[in-house]
Write a protein that holds these residues in place. Structure first.
Motif, short mmCIF file in Angstrom:
data_model
loop_
_atom_site.label_atom_id
_atom_site.label_comp_id
_atom_site.label_asym_id
_atom_site.label_seq_id
_atom_site.Cartn_x
_atom_site.Cartn_y
_atom_site.Cartn_z
N LYS A 5 1.19 0.37 -4.72
CA LYS A 5 0.82 1.45 -3.89
C LYS A 5 2.37 2.25 -3.39
O LYS A 5 2.42 3.38 -3.71
CB LYS A 5 -0.04 1.03 -2.54
N ALA A 63 3.82 5.86 -4.64
CA ALA A 63 4.07 6.85 -3.49
C ALA A 63 5.68 7.39 -3.42
O ALA A 63 5.81 8.62 -3.18
CB ALA A 63 3.75 6.45 -1.93
N GLN A 89 -2.46 11.85 -0.53
CA GLN A 89 -2.63 10.54 -1.21
C GLN A 89 -1.44 9.96 -0.90
O GLN A 89 -1.68 8.62 -0.84
CB GLN A 89 -3.03 11.13 -2.43
N ASP A 114 -1.80 6.23 0.63
CA ASP A 114 -1.33 4.96 -0.37
C ASP A 114 -0.19 4.10 0.43
O ASP A 114 -0.04 2.87 0.52
CB ASP A 114 -0.81 5.47 -1.46
N GLU A 161 -1.90 2.26 2.96
CA GLU A 161 -2.65 0.93 2.05
C GLU A 161 -1.36 0.05 1.70
O GLU A 161 -1.96 -1.42 1.81
CB GLU A 161 -3.39 1.61 0.91
#
Length: 514
Positions: A124, A128, A167, A171, A174
């Motif tokens: 992730k 990113a 997003q 991310d 997360e």
């Protein structure tokens, strides 16, 4: 992106994951005998994935970002495109690394749940990190369909830059959740697979992303100020330079500092945008960054004197700078950069985190009373990093060693203080961030700061500027030709949506619109 999508087999991934392991002290730990097995481990892939975002290459490849940031000038041959603001087209290499992340997760399925969480957090974060910088260069990019090649989608749609940034933030959050429940993972040559350190890196990077959205604080979906305050008030901030995401070099073949034993370094000239403010602030970092000018030494000025250091205007005509270089009226890199170990290369660090916090405090996103505290922590972190990375030798500091007493004295001097005026204070914060990022923090962060705020102030000369508008800095790169050739419908839709069909250097992306 057709030319970048690879049909993945174990052999292919083994080549991607192993073929270029070079600049890491962990090389022997993760190297394998390819004649003995074709089995690819998540550790092998992890090493390559992490080094992909850490390494810069050698010689000029190592300093191109410094040219665009106006921290150095170059005296070899004709005008350098980056120094004179000719940006060109981006590449989409980042998407290959994301494919490797998918393969890493697949190979890690037999690991414990905690270790899988760490690998998921890394995947992730990498996505990113790499796509953030790609979007910062062009605007809209494929994000939601960025891994579509795995299912045969070689013509991904382009998300709007707002959708991309949202997003990215999701991310990163997360990634933080995965790292917080993860265990030590294998294959990490930089942070030794420590999920707690990666958690701090992800937090610091999310704050950077949010700061680059400073023009979008009114967007209720992004929640820029709210997200930032939550991170700043949390318990996962970097606490010292020991938390830096940095690549450490050593005197071992394949692990040498990129400027070591490189003839090209005779052409590197340090900019007046670095040297002049260091002189103005009586800043000892000058003596660690630069070698004294030959012209000064030949005229009886010692290497320990401030007057021995002459900066070059990076916006001056190439021919004029070449003359000055030939006369020895410029400074090259300090001898310490030409040693096998050089200094570690920071990608995300404690120094930068503090300057981002200082700017957030100035903007009122967090306690405004802490702006000066964070600002001075950033300066201290920069100086401590340099002192700790440099042997105490005369040739490396020219009689001006950075000590704790010196740092304390520097931080108390009147001309570096914040004074409560927003523009003055923002300029000081970003100037000190700029000074601390010399040959550090690649990815054109200083250029992006100037594009976003006007600080640090960088020189612009219409007579030498290679931008299509000689009176302006360019603000973006153009999309790759491969996309125009193989995914034209989607990239053209993005160009039409953002720039009225004009894929050009001076078009203003969403992120820069008030």
């Amino acid at each position: 992106m057709k030319i970048k999508h690879i049909i993945l087999t174990t052999t292919t991934i083994g080549f991607i994951g192993m073929g270029t392991l070079s600049c890491t002290s962990k090389f022997d730990d993760y190297n394998t005998n390819q004649n003995a097995t074709t089995k690819v481990t998540p550790a092998m892939l992890t090493t390559r994935i992490i080094l992909n975002i850490m390494e810069l290459g050698r010689a000029k490849n190592f300093v191109y970002d410094n040219m665009l940031n106006k921290q150095i000038a170059w005296a070899e041959g004709g005008s350098e495109s980056d120094q004179y603001n000719k940006l060109g087209r981006v590449g989409y290499d980042a998407y290959t690394n994301l494919t490797n992340c998918q393969k890493m997760l697949l190979e890690a399925e037999s690991a414990s749940e905690e270790m899988q969480n760490s690998y998921k957090g890394l995947a992730k974060f990498i996505k990113a990190y790499q796509l953030f910088y790609l979007s910062m260069r062009v605007g809209d990019i494929p994000y939601s369909e960025s891994n579509g090649a795995e299912t045969g989608n070689i013509k991904p749609v382009y998300d709007t830059q707002k959708e991309v940034m949202k997003q990215i933030l999701d991310d990163l959050e997360e990634a933080q959740a995965f790292f917080s429940t993860g265990s030590t993972f294998e294959g990490d040559p930089v942070l030794n697979g420590d999920p707690k350190k990666w958690l701090k890196v992800a937090v610091a990077f999310e704050m950077k992303v949010l700061m680059n959205l400073s023009k979008k604080t009114g967007d209720t979906e992004l929640r820029v100020k709210e997200r930032f305050a939550q991170l700043a008030n949390g318990s996962n901030l970097m606490n010292s330079n020991n938390d830096n995401l940095q690549l450490v070099y050593s005197n071992t073949s394949g692990q040498l500092y990129p400027l070591y034993q490189n003839d090209h370094m005779q052409y590197l000239m340090i900019s007046s945008t670095i040297i002049d403010p260091l002189k103005r602030f009586n800043d000892y970092r000058l003596f660690y960054y630069a070698a004294p000018a030959d012209y000064a030494l030949n005229n009886g000025i010692s290497a320990s004197e401030w007057d021995a250091y002459l900066g070059i205007d990076p916006s001056a005509l190439q021919s004029d700078n070449n003359v000055l270089h030939g006369e020895g009226k410029d400074c090259g890199p300090n001898e310490r950069y030409l040693q096998p170990e050089g200094e570690p290369l920071i990608r995300i660090g404690y120094m930068e985190q503090n300057f981002i916090l200082a700017e957030a405090a100035l903007r009122g996103w967090i306690d405004s009373g802490k702006a000066s505290e964070y600002y001075k922590k950033g300066i201290r972190a920069s100086m401590e990093f340099i002192a700790d990375a440099t042997p105490d030798k005369e040739d490396f500091h020219h009689g001006h060693p950075i000590t704790n007493d010196y740092i304390d004295k520097y931080l108390n001097q009147e001309n570096i203080q914040l004074n409560g005026n927003f523009n003055h204070d923002l300029e000081m914060v970003l100037l000190q961030k700029y000074l601390g990022s010399y040959l550090q923090h690649p990815d054109n962060d200083c250029f992006f700061d100037n594009r976003r705020t006007g600080y640090p102030v960088l020189p612009l000369n219409p007579e030498s500027n290679l931008n299509t508008d000689p009176n302006k800095f360019p603000v973006r790169w153009m999309y790759p030709q491969s996309e125009l050739d193989y995914n034209k419908e989607n990239v053209q839709a993005a160009i039409d949506r953002q720039y009225k069909g004009n894929d050009e250097f001076n078009q203003i992306m969403w992120l820069l619109l008030d």
